[in-house]
Motif scaffolding. Structure first.
Motif, short mmCIF file in Angstrom:
data_model
loop_
_atom_site.label_atom_id
_atom_site.label_comp_id
_atom_site.label_asym_id
_atom_site.label_seq_id
_atom_site.Cartn_x
_atom_site.Cartn_y
_atom_site.Cartn_z
N ARG A 13 0.82 -1.21 0.00
CA ARG A 13 0.00 0.00 0.00
C ARG A 13 0.86 1.27 0.00
O ARG A 13 0.62 2.21 -0.78
CB ARG A 13 -0.90 0.02 1.25
CG ARG A 13 -1.95 1.13 1.26
CD ARG A 13 -2.58 1.37 2.64
NE ARG A 13 -1.67 2.05 3.54
CZ ARG A 13 -1.44 3.37 3.53
NH1 ARG A 13 -2.07 4.14 2.67
NH2 ARG A 13 -0.59 3.90 4.38
N VAL A 14 1.86 1.29 0.86
CA VAL A 14 2.65 2.51 1.03
C VAL A 14 3.38 2.88 -0.26
O VAL A 14 3.58 4.05 -0.57
CB VAL A 14 3.63 2.35 2.21
CG1 VAL A 14 4.52 3.57 2.35
CG2 VAL A 14 2.87 2.09 3.51
N THR A 40 2.03 5.50 -2.70
CA THR A 40 1.97 6.91 -2.29
C THR A 40 2.32 7.84 -3.45
O THR A 40 3.31 7.61 -4.16
CB THR A 40 2.98 7.13 -1.14
OG1 THR A 40 2.61 6.28 -0.05
CG2 THR A 40 3.00 8.58 -0.69
N ALA A 41 1.53 8.90 -3.61
CA ALA A 41 1.77 9.85 -4.71
C ALA A 41 3.20 10.38 -4.66
O ALA A 41 3.67 10.80 -3.60
CB ALA A 41 0.78 11.01 -4.61
N GLY A 42 3.88 10.35 -5.78
CA GLY A 42 5.23 10.90 -5.87
C GLY A 42 6.33 9.92 -5.55
O GLY A 42 7.49 10.15 -5.90
N TYR A 43 6.00 8.81 -4.87
CA TYR A 43 7.04 7.89 -4.43
C TYR A 43 7.69 7.17 -5.61
O TYR A 43 8.91 7.01 -5.67
CB TYR A 43 6.46 6.88 -3.43
CG TYR A 43 7.49 5.94 -2.84
CD1 TYR A 43 8.62 6.43 -2.19
CD2 TYR A 43 7.33 4.55 -2.92
CE1 TYR A 43 9.57 5.56 -1.64
CE2 TYR A 43 8.27 3.69 -2.37
CZ TYR A 43 9.38 4.20 -1.73
OH TYR A 43 10.31 3.34 -1.20
N TYR A 49 -0.98 6.45 8.87
CA TYR A 49 -1.15 7.38 7.76
C TYR A 49 -2.38 7.08 6.90
O TYR A 49 -2.56 7.64 5.82
CB TYR A 49 0.14 7.42 6.92
CG TYR A 49 1.28 7.81 7.85
CD1 TYR A 49 1.46 9.14 8.20
CD2 TYR A 49 2.09 6.84 8.44
CE1 TYR A 49 2.43 9.50 9.12
CE2 TYR A 49 3.06 7.19 9.36
CZ TYR A 49 3.22 8.53 9.70
OH TYR A 49 4.17 8.89 10.63
N GLN A 87 -0.27 14.51 1.59
CA GLN A 87 0.52 13.72 0.63
C GLN A 87 2.01 13.98 0.73
O GLN A 87 2.82 13.07 0.50
CB GLN A 87 0.03 14.00 -0.79
CG GLN A 87 -1.41 13.53 -1.01
CD GLN A 87 -1.74 13.29 -2.47
OE1 GLN A 87 -1.02 13.72 -3.36
NE2 GLN A 87 -2.82 12.57 -2.71
N HIS A 98 3.12 11.78 3.44
CA HIS A 98 3.11 10.37 3.03
C HIS A 98 4.34 10.01 2.20
O HIS A 98 4.88 8.91 2.33
CB HIS A 98 1.83 10.04 2.24
CG HIS A 98 0.58 10.24 3.04
ND1 HIS A 98 -0.67 10.06 2.51
CD2 HIS A 98 0.37 10.61 4.32
CE1 HIS A 98 -1.59 10.30 3.43
NE2 HIS A 98 -0.97 10.64 4.54
N LEU A 99 4.75 10.94 1.33
CA LEU A 99 5.92 10.67 0.51
C LEU A 99 7.15 10.46 1.39
O LEU A 99 7.92 9.50 1.19
CB LEU A 99 6.17 11.82 -0.48
CG LEU A 99 7.46 11.72 -1.30
CD1 LEU A 99 7.52 10.43 -2.11
CD2 LEU A 99 7.62 12.93 -2.23
#
Lengths: 401, 401
Positions: A316-317, A320-323, B182, B205, B208-209
């Motif tokens: 899930r992690v 994450t957006a941008g990862y 998160y 977000q 989160h990143l």
């Protein structure tokens, strides 16, 4: 290891006969030992009556490159065999099939690839392999994704890290790639003609800092199960087929190390075109083929890896957006650094490459060595700023203009 | 595990008698089970006649926190015992002495520290420990340096990585620290009063990143043998002595995770002073004590670590100019990120801290939770820009002004 003994050709035949469902019961088998004799015995066993053939690869308990005084664990045969099996599940067309593995003898029985050539030789002969970029990009994407925390259960991955702890073979890399070339070590083979350039490498503190950081990643970054030695001598190729062999250096390390090994060896051939190409036009044309191959490898690798991530990510992690963008840029940067590291060691380190060393014209050889060193050191020094594969190609092109 | 059974108090006494050279042959022994019953049985066994006492710690095959439905490997007893022995060799005064380890029973016999208190309780009682910063800085510097590629043979380190592969306990951290807090996970315990702030965490977000990147480091960065759970509940303390206990989460991971665990728990207490301090002056004074402790821990840790590196570094490449400065900055940045991660999970995650949860004044508790969340999220978001421990203290101070 109890029960271990190096096989004779007769014993290799005897063993081959014992494998079920392979050869006819009483047919004649022919055996040749075809290894380069560095680390392993390689027996080619064929059955003239049927045309069937196989390879028996047996690890030797020492590295012949420095005589019998450098003992090497036979456990690398287990590592090679287990890595081949994992790779074979992920991309069956891109590695030799494993028929059997005999732990006591450190022996792996695998598909015969005699109809392929070693890619290094293919490139030295000026051949082009239009399918190679796609094949190796798939090998890299599949093996690096599915053995990482992105693509496999993260607890099973930890158990897999344990199975691929590979201290002795990693030590060879740590010394020969990340240490000796940057200091006046007795392990180096410094070509006299370029001693000035090599001494500049030994004095370049900005370069040394980047190498120390890259070495630290090799030592600690358990990202994916690597092939660990993915140069063009570990690739069998023909027009329609690519097979990656010899993963005895397999261990959990940074993805960029495998990708960089491929790109470095294409760039070493790129440098060696000083001597191989017949004229300026053919040199330019072959170099353009090589840089296009590099561009295609990264581009296809990145697209396939991102697609696997989006469709088969287990975590899930990791969504994450941008990862993913951050991650791919880190892999690209590592790729720059490891490409450079893999080039520099091949110019004046212990183990060099035929692409350059087989050049007969000394002036061309020297130019090739200087080009390889210039590209390698530039890539290392630039690695943490890299943003695009085009910058790698620019650095290569600049070194020959 | 064959031969395993949870001990009764009578069996614990029987076992204690079998340890050579500890208790007199026929003397009376008294046993109390004093564990908090989460993961282990803890027997305190004393001999009134001599005043001698020991602790028997036995792992249970499940985590009681969620009932018997969460099975847990007994191998963690081996990991704890082996980690204690390694730590004990490096800093004998800072961990309990291990008298014996009984693999079949998942049982470790160790020094009784009943004259110490759990540090979390000591801080909640408003005590100050002027020697603590120096003690824990030494524990961190010695254990993190000498188990890393900087301070030990790099091939032996790989074998040690293998021994400390710890999938099940790492999984707890991966989920409870780097995932659940998160997202709206059923594993969270969200305090209703701060639901707005928690929902902001779930939506942030940029946060989160950074968490995804930190989680990636926890998963892949085999830098040092960590304690793995170094909060103030894993530290026994009295004025002149600090003892780090319970390394069952030990595994090879990023150094900043252990340092961050210490700092996070000091900062959770810092936040909880909303309720514990009698007035504004004593609150300010105790917080200044805590931030000075944080400053001292990092400063002493860094000085001792650099000094070990300079005097006992095993690796030529690690002496490269600029590498140590680069490396220490990376450790500092990781420390910011992991400090923040360790704070956030204690506010609304599954396992919280008594410092905050025992506050009886609901308004003070809510303020403490909001402060802890503000510090934690700020540290996480700032981690990759951090340059100095003063910035961490500024972030903490800003959250209470």
């Amino acid at each position: 290891m109890p029960g271990y003994h190096a096989l004779s050709e007769a014993q290799a035949i005897e063993y081959a006969r014992s494998i079920p469902d392979l050869f006819s019961k009483n047919s004649e088998l022919v055996c040749r030992e075809i290894g380069d004799g560095n680390l392993n015995l390689v027996f080619h066993i064929s059955e003239p009556a049927s045309g069937k053939s196989i390879i028996l690869k047996q690890a030797l308990p020492y590295a012949k490159v420095v005589g019998e005084s450098w003992p090497l664990t036979l456990d690398r045969a287990r590592i090679e065999s287990e890595a081949l099996i994992i790779q074979g599940k992920l991309c069956p067309d891109l590695v030799p099939h494993v028929y059997a593995y005999e732990p006591d003898l450190a022996l792996t029985v695998m598909q015969d690839l005699s109809d392929h050539v070693i890619m290094r030789k293919g490139l030295m002969d000026g051949n082009r392999y239009p399918l190679f970029a796609g094949h190796i990009a798939t090998f890299l994407a599949q093996t690096l994704f599915y053995t990482s925390d992105l693509g496999m259960n993260q607890q099973q991955k930890k158990e897999q890290v344990k199975r691929f702890i590979n201290p002795e073979l990693c030590k060879i890399t740590e010394d020969l790639i990340f240490d000796d070339p940057y200091t006046d070590s007795p392990n180096n083979n410094v070509p006299p003609a370029i001693r000035d350039a090599v001494e500049a490498v030994w004095k370049d503190q900005a370069l040394h800092l980047e190498v120390a950081i890259l070495r630290g990643k090799f030592l600690t970054h358990a990202q994916s199960l690597l092939h660990g030695d993915l140069h063009t001598g570990s690739i069998f190729i023909k027009a329609d087929s690519t097979k990656v062999i010899d993963p005895e250096f397999a261990y959990y390390g940074p993805m960029g190390f495998d990708i960089g090994a491929v790109l470095a060896n294409l760039l070493l051939n790129f440098a060696s075109q000083e001597g191989w190409s017949a004229d300026a036009d053919s040199r330019k044309s072959y170099r353009a083929y090589l840089t296009q191959t590099i561009r295609d490898i990264w581009t296809k690798f990145e697209a396939e890896f991102r697609s696997l991530w989006n469709e088969h990510g287990v975590d899930r992690v990791s969504k994450t957006a941008g990862y993913q963008d951050w991650y791919m840029k880190e892999v690209l940067r590592d790729t720059f650094g490891f490409t450079g590291s893999k080039m520099v060691r091949r110019v004046h380190g212990l183990a060099q490459v035929a692409d350059i060393n087989k050049l007969e014209d000394e002036a061309a050889k020297e130019r090739a060595q200087r080009i390889a060193l210039a590209i390698g050191t530039s890539l290392i020094k630039f690695n943490r700023q890299a943003d695009s594969i085009e910058q790698l190609i620019e650095i290569a092109d600049k070194a020959v203009h």
